[in-house]
Motif scaffolding. Structure first.
Motif, PDB file in Angstrom:
ATOM      1  N   LEU A 221       9.113 -14.038  41.518  1.00 19.11           N
ATOM      2  CA  LEU A 221       9.816 -15.019  40.844  1.00 19.11           C
ATOM      3  C   LEU A 221      11.325 -14.653  40.218  1.00 19.11           C
ATOM      4  O   LEU A 221      11.635 -13.436  39.847  1.00 19.11           O
ATOM      5  N   GLY A 222      12.398 -15.316  40.381  1.00 17.71           N
ATOM      6  CA  GLY A 222      13.768 -15.003  40.111  1.00 17.71           C
ATOM      7  C   GLY A 222      14.398 -14.398  41.231  1.00 17.71           C
ATOM      8  O   GLY A 222      15.641 -14.307  41.319  1.00 17.71           O
TER       9      GLY A 222
ATOM     10  N   ALA B 267       9.170  -8.159  37.796  1.00 15.42           N
ATOM     11  CA  ALA B 267       9.026  -9.434  37.916  1.00 15.42           C
ATOM     12  C   ALA B 267       7.690  -9.954  38.394  1.00 15.42           C
ATOM     13  O   ALA B 267       7.297  -9.348  39.417  1.00 15.42           O
TER      14      ALA B 267
ATOM     15  N   TYR C 193       8.167 -21.835  42.032  1.00 20.21           N
ATOM     16  CA  TYR C 193       7.709 -21.001  42.894  1.00 20.21           C
ATOM     17  C   TYR C 193       6.689 -21.077  43.354  1.00 20.21           C
ATOM     18  O   TYR C 193       6.104 -22.204  43.643  1.00 20.21           O
TER      19      TYR C 193
ATOM     20  N   ASP D 118      16.214 -17.720  49.086  1.00 19.57           N
ATOM     21  CA  ASP D 118      16.312 -17.718  47.535  1.00 19.57           C
ATOM     22  C   ASP D 118      16.606 -19.262  47.129  1.00 19.57           C
ATOM     23  O   ASP D 118      16.395 -20.168  47.902  1.00 19.57           O
TER      24      ASP D 118
ATOM     25  N   GLU E 114      15.360 -21.933  42.220  1.00 10.38           N
ATOM     26  CA  GLU E 114      15.626 -22.494  40.665  1.00 10.38           C
ATOM     27  C   GLU E 114      14.373 -22.307  39.855  1.00 10.38           C
ATOM     28  O   GLU E 114      13.690 -21.000  39.789  1.00 10.38           O
ATOM     29  N   ASP E 115      13.628 -23.011  39.208  1.00 15.83           N
ATOM     30  CA  ASP E 115      12.541 -22.894  38.372  1.00 15.83           C
ATOM     31  C   ASP E 115      11.209 -23.118  39.451  1.00 15.83           C
ATOM     32  O   ASP E 115      10.141 -22.864  38.784  1.00 15.83           O
TER      33      ASP E 115
END
Length: 287
Positions: free
Chosen positions: A227-228, A210, A252, A246, A249-250
């Motif tokens: 990311l993720g 990722a 970064y 964590d 969501e979207d």
């Protein structure tokens, strides 16, 4: 995830603005500064709530408690590759672009960003190091990335440079080791990498491919945003990463840096700043 600023913080910011204006200094609400520029680098200040914020329009001192920002010095240059000396609190390096256009080469400040002097052109320069980092193990050693492909290094605190190797594809961020002058870490579009031979060869050190948008190294180890996944951390002595924050969501994070009392501050892909507490929760998000 986003928290609103309190009325108390607004009153404090207004009071600080008035007092700074009386001293003839520029002091603005942080949200207004972020609306007119974008962040190229962050560095925490020892034992304070202040953070240095290198931007497209100069270097700022940010007070996270008051959510205000003060412009340092007279330069409005585009400060990229912003790096601080690990022990000399007022010594910084940068690259990027002068306000008049072109590339700036390598510049240095020894008075906390009040004034800057050009110290090198770099190989094939004047260079435009979008990523630059200083070794925590030996501050005479710096690394810089020219045009996203060529890795250059200096062993005399930025006065002279040589090309030393290539980088993993899709370089986003670079951080030198705190325990070895020959070790450094690269955040890339295809994962997190480490070199132990000053950038001549690289190995992947995180299990996924990722994208990694930021990497930061301090005395507590390696910190990165995957990311993720979120913010991950590992001691340098044995690379075994654990997730410490964590649920982004979207969103970064860019230019991640750790705070003296724990937690992190980072720029977001949306152009704001976020302050994370030591337990990974969001304390402040601006705007």
């Amino acid at each position: 995830m986003i928290t609103n600023r309190s009325m108390a913080a607004l009153l404090i910011a207004a009071s600080a603005t008035l007092s700074q204006a009386a001293l003839g200094q520029e002091f603005q609400p942080l949200s207004e500064v972020l609306a007119t520029t974008h962040v190229h680098g962050l560095a925490s200040q020892e034992n304070t709530a202040e953070v240095l914020m290198a931007t497209h329009h100069g270097l700022w001192s940010v007070n996270l408690d008051n959510e205000t920002a003060q412009l340092l010095g007279d330069s409005r240059d585009d400060f990229m590759g912003f790096s601080t000396h690990p022990t000399e609190n007022e010594r910084y390096w940068a690259s990027g672009h002068p306000i008049s256009g072109g590339n700036i080469g390598v510049i240095e400040s020894v008075d906390g960003g009040e004034t800057w002097s050009k110290i090198a052109e770099g190989v094939g320069g004047p260079v435009d190091f979008h990523q630059m980092t200083v070794s925590g193990a030996n501050p005479e050693v710096l690394y810089g990335v020219h045009y996203g492909a060529s890795l250059q290094t200096s062993t005399d605190a930025g006065r002279s440079w040589e090309e030393i190797g290539l980088l993993p594809d899709g370089i986003i961020d670079l951080a030198a080791s705190g325990i070895s002058p020959d070790a450094l870490y690269a955040a890339t579009n295809s994962g997190l990498f480490k070199s132990e031979d000053a950038g001549r060869t690289w190995v992947k050190i995180y299990e996924t491919s990722a994208p990694v948008s930021s990497v930061h190294v301090d005395m507590n180890g390696v910190h990165a945003f995957v990311l993720g996944v979120g913010v991950v951390h590992s001691p340098e002595t044995e690379l075994d990463f654990a997730v410490v924050a964590d649920d982004f969501e979207d969103t970064y994070l860019l230019h991640l840096t750790s705070m003296p009392e724990g937690g992190y501050v980072a720029a977001t892909d949306g152009g704001g700043l976020v302050l994370l507490s030591s337990d990974g929760t969001v304390d402040i998000s601006i705007p």
